[in-house]
Design a protein around this motif. Structure first.
Motif, PDB file in Angstrom:
ATOM      1  N   LYS A  18      -0.079  -1.244  10.928  1.00  0.00           N
ATOM      2  CA  LYS A  18       0.179  -2.687  10.881  1.00  0.00           C
ATOM      3  C   LYS A  18       1.004  -3.049   9.647  1.00  0.00           C
ATOM      4  O   LYS A  18       1.973  -3.797   9.736  1.00  0.00           O
ATOM      5  CB  LYS A  18      -1.170  -3.426  10.874  1.00  0.00           C
ATOM      6  N   LEU A  19       0.643  -2.475   8.489  1.00  0.00           N
ATOM      7  CA  LEU A  19       1.389  -2.774   7.267  1.00  0.00           C
ATOM      8  C   LEU A  19       2.823  -2.254   7.382  1.00  0.00           C
ATOM      9  O   LEU A  19       3.768  -2.966   7.059  1.00  0.00           O
ATOM     10  CB  LEU A  19       0.721  -2.181   6.033  1.00  0.00           C
ATOM     11  N   ASN A  20       2.970  -1.034   7.858  1.00  0.00           N
ATOM     12  CA  ASN A  20       4.315  -0.461   8.003  1.00  0.00           C
ATOM     13  C   ASN A  20       5.155  -1.274   8.986  1.00  0.00           C
ATOM     14  O   ASN A  20       6.342  -1.510   8.755  1.00  0.00           O
ATOM     15  CB  ASN A  20       4.238   1.008   8.437  1.00  0.00           C
ATOM     16  N   ARG A  21       4.521  -1.705  10.063  1.00  0.00           N
ATOM     17  CA  ARG A  21       5.218  -2.514  11.070  1.00  0.00           C
ATOM     18  C   ARG A  21       5.647  -3.863  10.475  1.00  0.00           C
ATOM     19  O   ARG A  21       6.773  -4.318  10.679  1.00  0.00           O
ATOM     20  CB  ARG A  21       4.298  -2.716  12.280  1.00  0.00           C
ATOM     21  N   LEU A  26      10.022  -7.226   8.597  1.00  0.00           N
ATOM     22  CA  LEU A  26      10.571  -8.139   7.584  1.00  0.00           C
ATOM     23  C   LEU A  26      11.823  -7.554   6.939  1.00  0.00           C
ATOM     24  O   LEU A  26      12.423  -8.168   6.070  1.00  0.00           O
ATOM     25  CB  LEU A  26       9.520  -8.397   6.494  1.00  0.00           C
ATOM     26  N   GLN A  27      12.172  -6.354   7.386  1.00  0.00           N
ATOM     27  CA  GLN A  27      13.341  -5.627   6.866  1.00  0.00           C
ATOM     28  C   GLN A  27      13.288  -5.507   5.349  1.00  0.00           C
ATOM     29  O   GLN A  27      14.273  -5.726   4.652  1.00  0.00           O
ATOM     30  CB  GLN A  27      14.644  -6.280   7.341  1.00  0.00           C
ATOM     31  N   LEU A  28      12.099  -5.162   4.874  1.00  0.00           N
ATOM     32  CA  LEU A  28      11.920  -4.954   3.440  1.00  0.00           C
ATOM     33  C   LEU A  28      12.128  -3.478   3.153  1.00  0.00           C
ATOM     34  O   LEU A  28      11.632  -2.620   3.868  1.00  0.00           O
ATOM     35  CB  LEU A  28      10.504  -5.376   3.019  1.00  0.00           C
ATOM     36  N   ASN A  29      12.833  -3.220   2.109  1.00  0.00           N
ATOM     37  CA  ASN A  29      13.211  -1.848   1.809  1.00  0.00           C
ATOM     38  C   ASN A  29      12.239  -1.207   0.819  1.00  0.00           C
ATOM     39  O   ASN A  29      12.654  -0.572  -0.129  1.00  0.00           O
ATOM     40  CB  ASN A  29      14.643  -1.853   1.252  1.00  0.00           C
ATOM     41  N   HIS A  30      10.942  -1.425   1.049  1.00  0.00           N
ATOM     42  CA  HIS A  30       9.948  -0.867   0.143  1.00  0.00           C
ATOM     43  C   HIS A  30       9.522   0.515   0.616  1.00  0.00           C
ATOM     44  O   HIS A  30       9.524   0.802   1.807  1.00  0.00           O
ATOM     45  CB  HIS A  30       8.726  -1.779   0.054  1.00  0.00           C
ATOM     46  N   LYS A  31       9.134   1.347  -0.327  1.00  0.00           N
ATOM     47  CA  LYS A  31       8.642   2.688   0.018  1.00  0.00           C
ATOM     48  C   LYS A  31       7.118   2.635   0.006  1.00  0.00           C
ATOM     49  O   LYS A  31       6.513   2.275  -1.007  1.00  0.00           O
ATOM     50  CB  LYS A  31       9.147   3.705  -1.005  1.00  0.00           C
ATOM     51  N   VAL A  32       6.509   2.952   1.153  1.00  0.00           N
ATOM     52  CA  VAL A  32       5.052   2.925   1.250  1.00  0.00           C
ATOM     53  C   VAL A  32       4.525   4.357   1.295  1.00  0.00           C
ATOM     54  O   VAL A  32       4.883   5.133   2.173  1.00  0.00           O
ATOM     55  CB  VAL A  32       4.580   2.152   2.503  1.00  0.00           C
ATOM     56  N   THR A  33       3.681   4.691   0.332  1.00  0.00           N
ATOM     57  CA  THR A  33       2.984   5.979   0.334  1.00  0.00           C
ATOM     58  C   THR A  33       1.566   5.688   0.789  1.00  0.00           C
ATOM     59  O   THR A  33       0.943   4.733   0.317  1.00  0.00           O
ATOM     60  CB  THR A  33       2.978   6.604  -1.083  1.00  0.00           C
ATOM     61  N   GLU A  34       1.059   6.509   1.699  1.00  0.00           N
ATOM     62  CA  GLU A  34      -0.266   6.240   2.261  1.00  0.00           C
ATOM     63  C   GLU A  34      -1.291   7.234   1.745  1.00  0.00           C
ATOM     64  O   GLU A  34      -1.013   8.421   1.633  1.00  0.00           O
ATOM     65  CB  GLU A  34      -0.202   6.350   3.786  1.00  0.00           C
ATOM     66  N   ALA A  35      -2.466   6.718   1.424  1.00  0.00           N
ATOM     67  CA  ALA A  35      -3.617   7.562   1.100  1.00  0.00           C
ATOM     68  C   ALA A  35      -4.769   7.077   1.975  1.00  0.00           C
ATOM     69  O   ALA A  35      -4.994   5.873   2.085  1.00  0.00           O
ATOM     70  CB  ALA A  35      -3.973   7.431  -0.370  1.00  0.00           C
ATOM     71  N   ASN A  36      -5.465   8.007   2.612  1.00  0.00           N
ATOM     72  CA  ASN A  36      -6.541   7.616   3.532  1.00  0.00           C
ATOM     73  C   ASN A  36      -7.859   7.320   2.839  1.00  0.00           C
ATOM     74  O   ASN A  36      -8.778   6.802   3.441  1.00  0.00           O
ATOM     75  CB  ASN A  36      -6.775   8.709   4.572  1.00  0.00           C
ATOM     76  N   ASN A  37      -7.948   7.697   1.569  1.00  0.00           N
ATOM     77  CA  ASN A  37      -9.173   7.409   0.820  1.00  0.00           C
ATOM     78  C   ASN A  37      -8.868   7.471  -0.678  1.00  0.00           C
ATOM     79  O   ASN A  37      -7.778   7.858  -1.089  1.00  0.00           O
ATOM     80  CB  ASN A  37     -10.287   8.404   1.193  1.00  0.00           C
ATOM     81  N   LEU A 112      -6.941 -12.300  11.196  1.00  0.00           N
ATOM     82  CA  LEU A 112      -7.025 -11.650  12.503  1.00  0.00           C
ATOM     83  C   LEU A 112      -5.692 -11.703  13.240  1.00  0.00           C
ATOM     84  O   LEU A 112      -5.291 -10.757  13.890  1.00  0.00           O
ATOM     85  CB  LEU A 112      -8.130 -12.291  13.348  1.00  0.00           C
ATOM     86  N   LYS A 113      -4.998 -12.836  13.117  1.00  0.00           N
ATOM     87  CA  LYS A 113      -3.730 -12.984  13.844  1.00  0.00           C
ATOM     88  C   LYS A 113      -2.625 -12.206  13.164  1.00  0.00           C
ATOM     89  O   LYS A 113      -2.413 -12.332  11.963  1.00  0.00           O
ATOM     90  CB  LYS A 113      -3.323 -14.459  13.910  1.00  0.00           C
ATOM     91  N   TYR A 114      -1.875 -11.434  13.941  1.00  0.00           N
ATOM     92  CA  TYR A 114      -0.827 -10.583  13.390  1.00  0.00           C
ATOM     93  C   TYR A 114       0.247 -11.407  12.667  1.00  0.00           C
ATOM     94  O   TYR A 114       0.703 -11.026  11.606  1.00  0.00           O
ATOM     95  CB  TYR A 114      -0.200  -9.718  14.496  1.00  0.00           C
ATOM     96  N   GLU A 115       0.621 -12.569  13.227  1.00  0.00           N
ATOM     97  CA  GLU A 115       1.671 -13.397  12.623  1.00  0.00           C
ATOM     98  C   GLU A 115       1.242 -13.854  11.224  1.00  0.00           C
ATOM     99  O   GLU A 115       2.045 -13.901  10.304  1.00  0.00           O
ATOM    100  CB  GLU A 115       1.978 -14.645  13.475  1.00  0.00           C
ATOM    101  N   GLU A 116      -0.036 -14.207  11.087  1.00  0.00           N
ATOM    102  CA  GLU A 116      -0.544 -14.644   9.781  1.00  0.00           C
ATOM    103  C   GLU A 116      -0.561 -13.467   8.807  1.00  0.00           C
ATOM    104  O   GLU A 116      -0.298 -13.628   7.618  1.00  0.00           O
ATOM    105  CB  GLU A 116      -1.959 -15.220   9.923  1.00  0.00           C
ATOM    106  N   TYR A 117      -0.873 -12.286   9.329  1.00  0.00           N
ATOM    107  CA  TYR A 117      -0.880 -11.080   8.508  1.00  0.00           C
ATOM    108  C   TYR A 117       0.530 -10.818   7.959  1.00  0.00           C
ATOM    109  O   TYR A 117       0.708 -10.605   6.762  1.00  0.00           O
ATOM    110  CB  TYR A 117      -1.377  -9.889   9.346  1.00  0.00           C
ATOM    111  N   VAL A 118       1.523 -10.875   8.836  1.00  0.00           N
ATOM    112  CA  VAL A 118       2.916 -10.648   8.428  1.00  0.00           C
ATOM    113  C   VAL A 118       3.320 -11.665   7.364  1.00  0.00           C
ATOM    114  O   VAL A 118       3.944 -11.316   6.358  1.00  0.00           O
ATOM    115  CB  VAL A 118       3.880 -10.708   9.645  1.00  0.00           C
ATOM    116  N   LEU A 125       4.545  -9.254  -0.995  1.00  0.00           N
ATOM    117  CA  LEU A 125       5.571  -8.310  -1.430  1.00  0.00           C
ATOM    118  C   LEU A 125       6.750  -9.017  -2.096  1.00  0.00           C
ATOM    119  O   LEU A 125       7.346  -8.480  -3.027  1.00  0.00           O
ATOM    120  CB  LEU A 125       6.024  -7.428  -0.270  1.00  0.00           C
ATOM    121  N   SER A 126       7.067 -10.237  -1.642  1.00  0.00           N
ATOM    122  CA  SER A 126       8.181 -10.919  -2.301  1.00  0.00           C
ATOM    123  C   SER A 126       7.780 -11.338  -3.717  1.00  0.00           C
ATOM    124  O   SER A 126       8.583 -11.249  -4.636  1.00  0.00           O
ATOM    125  CB  SER A 126       8.705 -12.097  -1.476  1.00  0.00           C
ATOM    126  N   TYR A 127       6.534 -11.723  -3.911  1.00  0.00           N
ATOM    127  CA  TYR A 127       6.073 -12.047  -5.265  1.00  0.00           C
ATOM    128  C   TYR A 127       6.177 -10.828  -6.181  1.00  0.00           C
ATOM    129  O   TYR A 127       6.733 -10.899  -7.273  1.00  0.00           O
ATOM    130  CB  TYR A 127       4.625 -12.568  -5.265  1.00  0.00           C
TER     131      TYR A 127
END
Length: 136
Positions: A18-21, A26-37, A112-118, A125-127
């Protein structure tokens, strides 16, 4: 706006997607590294020459929970300056208070709503992409 190096600590793969999507829609050019724990995240953070600009942290995780992870982070002289934002479904006041006591940069409830999440992710991220960050 500068692109951010983000460490996402989240054990739910749907939330990771969801975060990556959201970031790519938003066409943000951020690099996301994921850790599962928290343990995986600490391993990633051992690479001191490639520290993230911000950490997005879920509270409810196996092994080390979010608050325990925060305490470890804040006791490290190099890592304690990385702004850490809680991204959680928990609106438990005790969690909220504990996180601010330990020292978080923000506490965001996942809607809960995806639009609100985005919308929340976009603002978050813009902040942080215009905020001056400490590099230690």
């Amino acid at each position: 706006m500068k692109s951010l190096n983000i460490l996402l600590i989240e054990d739910d793969m749907i939330e990771v997607m969801k975060l990556n999507r959201a970031a790519s829609s938003l066409q943000l050019n951020h690099k996301v590294t994921e850790a599962n724990n928290g343990e995986d995240a600490l391993k990633i953070l051992e690479q001191k020459d490639n520290l993230p600009d911000i950490i997005l942290l879920d509270l409810n995780m196996p092994k080390i929970n979010g608050i325990e992870f925060l305490k470890i982070l804040k006791s490290d002289d190099r890592l304690k300056y990385i702004p850490t934002i809680i991204l959680t479904t928990s609106n438990n006041q005790r969690d909220l208070l504990e996180c601010y006591k330990v020292g978080v940069a923000g506490y965001i409830l996942k809607p809960l709503k995806y639009e609100e999440y985005v919308s929340k992710i976009e603002k978050l991220l813009s902040y942080w992409s215009i905020n001056e960050l400490i590099t230690v």
